[in-house]
Design a protein around this motif. Structure first.
Motif, PDB file in Angstrom:
ATOM      1  N   LEU A   1       0.859  -1.187   0.000  1.00 17.39           N
ATOM      2  CA  LEU A   1       0.000   0.000   0.000  1.00 17.39           C
ATOM      3  C   LEU A   1       0.890   1.229   0.000  1.00 17.39           C
ATOM      4  O   LEU A   1       1.627   1.486   0.957  1.00 17.39           O
ATOM      5  N   ILE A   2       0.837   1.993  -1.092  1.00 16.75           N
ATOM      6  CA  ILE A   2       1.645   3.205  -1.238  1.00 16.75           C
ATOM      7  C   ILE A   2       0.720   4.404  -1.076  1.00 16.75           C
ATOM      8  O   ILE A   2      -0.267   4.538  -1.804  1.00 16.75           O
ATOM      9  N   LEU A   3       1.022   5.275  -0.121  1.00 19.92           N
ATOM     10  CA  LEU A   3       0.106   6.352   0.253  1.00 19.92           C
ATOM     11  C   LEU A   3       0.714   7.728   0.008  1.00 19.92           C
ATOM     12  O   LEU A   3       1.894   7.951   0.255  1.00 19.92           O
ATOM     13  N   LEU A   4      -0.135   8.667  -0.441  1.00 17.55           N
ATOM     14  CA  LEU A   4       0.262  10.059  -0.604  1.00 17.55           C
ATOM     15  C   LEU A   4      -0.959  10.950  -0.387  1.00 17.55           C
ATOM     16  O   LEU A   4      -2.092  10.466  -0.388  1.00 17.55           O
ATOM     17  N   GLY A   5      -0.744  12.232  -0.183  1.00 17.48           N
ATOM     18  CA  GLY A   5      -1.848  13.173  -0.052  1.00 17.48           C
ATOM     19  C   GLY A   5      -2.406  13.280   1.358  1.00 17.48           C
ATOM     20  O   GLY A   5      -1.972  12.603   2.289  1.00 17.48           O
ATOM     21  N   ASP A   6      -3.420  14.144   1.496  1.00 17.51           N
ATOM     22  CA  ASP A   6      -4.004  14.456   2.806  1.00 17.51           C
ATOM     23  C   ASP A   6      -4.652  13.254   3.481  1.00 17.51           C
ATOM     24  O   ASP A   6      -4.694  13.175   4.711  1.00 17.51           O
ATOM     25  N   THR A   7      -5.181  12.326   2.692  1.00 21.72           N
ATOM     26  CA  THR A   7      -5.904  11.197   3.294  1.00 21.72           C
ATOM     27  C   THR A   7      -4.995  10.036   3.663  1.00 21.72           C
ATOM     28  O   THR A   7      -5.462   9.052   4.230  1.00 21.72           O
ATOM     29  N   ALA A   8      -3.725  10.135   3.350  1.00 18.04           N
ATOM     30  CA  ALA A   8      -2.800   9.031   3.647  1.00 18.04           C
ATOM     31  C   ALA A   8      -2.866   8.582   5.110  1.00 18.04           C
ATOM     32  O   ALA A   8      -2.994   7.381   5.379  1.00 18.04           O
ATOM     33  N   PRO A   9      -2.823   9.513   6.090  1.00 20.66           N
ATOM     34  CA  PRO A   9      -2.895   9.071   7.490  1.00 20.66           C
ATOM     35  C   PRO A   9      -4.219   8.382   7.830  1.00 20.66           C
ATOM     36  O   PRO A   9      -4.238   7.427   8.622  1.00 20.66           O
ATOM     37  N   LYS A  10      -5.318   8.861   7.233  1.00 21.83           N
ATOM     38  CA  LYS A  10      -6.630   8.254   7.497  1.00 21.83           C
ATOM     39  C   LYS A  10      -6.691   6.824   6.965  1.00 21.83           C
ATOM     40  O   LYS A  10      -7.229   5.925   7.610  1.00 21.83           O
ATOM     41  N   ILE A  11      -6.163   6.624   5.756  1.00 20.27           N
ATOM     42  CA  ILE A  11      -6.191   5.289   5.164  1.00 20.27           C
ATOM     43  C   ILE A  11      -5.294   4.349   5.965  1.00 20.27           C
ATOM     44  O   ILE A  11      -5.687   3.210   6.275  1.00 20.27           O
ATOM     45  N   GLU A  12      -4.112   4.817   6.330  1.00 19.83           N
ATOM     46  CA  GLU A  12      -3.202   3.981   7.116  1.00 19.83           C
ATOM     47  C   GLU A  12      -3.821   3.615   8.463  1.00 19.83           C
ATOM     48  O   GLU A  12      -3.732   2.460   8.909  1.00 19.83           O
ATOM     49  N   LYS A  13      -4.470   4.564   9.102  1.00 19.85           N
ATOM     50  CA  LYS A  13      -5.120   4.313  10.390  1.00 19.85           C
ATOM     51  C   LYS A  13      -6.229   3.269  10.236  1.00 19.85           C
ATOM     52  O   LYS A  13      -6.365   2.349  11.051  1.00 19.85           O
ATOM     53  N   ALA A  14      -7.025   3.406   9.170  1.00 18.83           N
ATOM     54  CA  ALA A  14      -8.118   2.458   8.927  1.00 18.83           C
ATOM     55  C   ALA A  14      -7.587   1.045   8.728  1.00 18.83           C
ATOM     56  O   ALA A  14      -8.177   0.065   9.201  1.00 18.83           O
ATOM     57  N   VAL A  15      -6.472   0.934   8.027  1.00 14.89           N
ATOM     58  CA  VAL A  15      -5.869  -0.375   7.763  1.00 14.89           C
ATOM     59  C   VAL A  15      -5.326  -0.983   9.054  1.00 14.89           C
ATOM     60  O   VAL A  15      -5.583  -2.152   9.375  1.00 14.89           O
ATOM     61  N   LYS A  16      -4.590  -0.201   9.810  1.00 12.50           N
ATOM     62  CA  LYS A  16      -3.932  -0.723  11.014  1.00 12.50           C
ATOM     63  C   LYS A  16      -4.913  -1.009  12.153  1.00 12.50           C
ATOM     64  O   LYS A  16      -4.631  -1.843  13.021  1.00 12.50           O
ATOM     65  N   GLU A  17      -6.057  -0.319  12.159  1.00  6.62           N
ATOM     66  CA  GLU A  17      -7.043  -0.545  13.217  1.00  6.62           C
ATOM     67  C   GLU A  17      -8.097  -1.579  12.841  1.00  6.62           C
ATOM     68  O   GLU A  17      -8.944  -1.931  13.659  1.00  6.62           O
ATOM     69  N   ALA A  18      -8.034  -2.082  11.613  1.00  5.90           N
ATOM     70  CA  ALA A  18      -8.982  -3.111  11.183  1.00  5.90           C
ATOM     71  C   ALA A  18      -8.676  -4.428  11.906  1.00  5.90           C
ATOM     72  O   ALA A  18      -7.515  -4.731  12.181  1.00  5.90           O
ATOM     73  N   PRO A  19      -9.698  -5.215  12.206  1.00  4.72           N
ATOM     74  CA  PRO A  19      -9.485  -6.457  12.954  1.00  4.72           C
ATOM     75  C   PRO A  19      -8.617  -7.486  12.239  1.00  4.72           C
ATOM     76  O   PRO A  19      -8.027  -8.358  12.880  1.00  4.72           O
ATOM     77  N   ASN A  20      -8.525  -7.394  10.909  1.00  3.48           N
ATOM     78  CA  ASN A  20      -7.741  -8.377  10.159  1.00  3.48           C
ATOM     79  C   ASN A  20      -6.353  -7.865   9.778  1.00  3.48           C
ATOM     80  O   ASN A  20      -5.691  -8.438   8.920  1.00  3.48           O
ATOM     81  N   TYR A  21      -5.905  -6.785  10.409  1.00  2.00           N
ATOM     82  CA  TYR A  21      -4.577  -6.244  10.098  1.00  2.00           C
ATOM     83  C   TYR A  21      -3.474  -7.171  10.584  1.00  2.00           C
ATOM     84  O   TYR A  21      -3.492  -7.653  11.710  1.00  2.00           O
TER      85      TYR A  21
END
Length: 281
Positions: free
Chosen positions: A201-221
């Motif tokens: 998962l390669i992230l850029l832009g303003d939403t990058a932290p939100k997407i990373e947080k959603a991924v890491k806090e998901a139960p299947n991470y």
């Protein structure tokens, strides 16, 4: 309002512009509110919000569904697209006749068939499905480099479009480039889907932290199953994808975010991505 109106899926979007989700829904409903008794509205039975527009339809109401039969509209019977014209059922085509991939494109054909039923013959519908290869920026194949296939899905400007689009197309885990302008949409539902479908998962832009947080806090991470890399621009994103992907991989630009702040629109974003990929040696 148009003579024939189609409403597909409604999910949180553009909440940076609308006061709340209800106002967004009400703005969409305008497409059918001013139709007359001679008009036609096509609604997605499988989407609760869209189906909720049924009572506001003034003219003919057609529905489409991949889950159940409908009284008037297109539906799936196994792998066969059918149309129920108030009890008269016509079998149209197998879903494997559709050239562009993904169940969401099957739903798109159900919607389109429902819209033009009685205006377009079945032979034409089938011919289009077998030959139409899609349009730019929608899971568009760019090129293959060193055994890695690159796709441009810049149209995916919301979490829902990424989840139901790019991340529904491939049977194996892929590499995606995501992130962009923040439209104040919740990203939590996207997290589990990314964990299921993405290995890089390669992230850029303003939403990058939100997407990373959603991924890491998901139960299947699982940190061992997905690699997350943050970059500052598209050139870096493609460079990371090139460096960390291997033969047989799929790399897709599927931002789950709007382009503003980095680009004028999703077309400019997609064209920039394609120009970088096409310049790879």
């Amino acid at each position: 309002s148009p003579d024939i109106a189609v409403v597909t899926n409604l999910a949180p979007n553009h909440l940076d512009i609308h006061k709340d989700m209800q106002e967004y829904i009400d703005s969409k409903k305008n497409i059918i509110l001013h139709q007359n008794a001679f008009s036609k509205a096509v609604l997605n039975l499988d989407n609760e919000i869209t189906n909720g527009f049924s009572d506001s339809v003034r003219g003919q109401l057609a529905k489409f569904s991949v889950k159940e039969n409908v009284s008037n509209g297109a539906f799936l019977d196994g792998d066969t697209i059918c149309y129920n014209d108030y009890g008269k059922i016509t079998r149209i085509m197998n879903i494997h006749d559709i050239k562009i991939p993904g169940m969401h494109n099957v739903e798109n054909y159900l919607a389109a068939i429902s819209a033009v039923w009685g205006l377009v013959d079945v032979e034409t519908m089938t011919a289009v499905a077998k030959t139409f290869g899609g349009v730019a920026h929608r899971a568009e194949f760019v090129r293959e480099v060193d055994g890695v296939k690159y796709y441009n899905d810049s149209i995916a400007s919301s979490p829902t479009r990424t989840a139901l689009g790019t991340l529904s197309l491939y049977s194996r885990k892929i590499c995606i480039i995501a992130g962009g302008y923040d439209k104040h949409i919740p990203y939590e539902p996207l997290g589990p889907v990314i964990n299921d479908k993405v290995k890089l998962l390669i992230l850029l832009g303003d939403t990058a932290p939100k997407i990373e947080k959603a991924v890491k806090e998901a139960p299947n991470y699982d940190a061992d199953e997905i690699e997350i890399v943050n970059v500052t621009n598209m050139e870096e994103a493609v460079a990371v994808a090139r460096e960390r992907s291997t033969k047989g991989d799929i790399v897709s630009l599927s931002p789950a975010s709007a382009s503003f702040g980095l680009y004028k629109n999703f077309e400019e974003r997609g064209n920039h991505f394609k120009s970088i990929v096409n310049a790879l040696k």
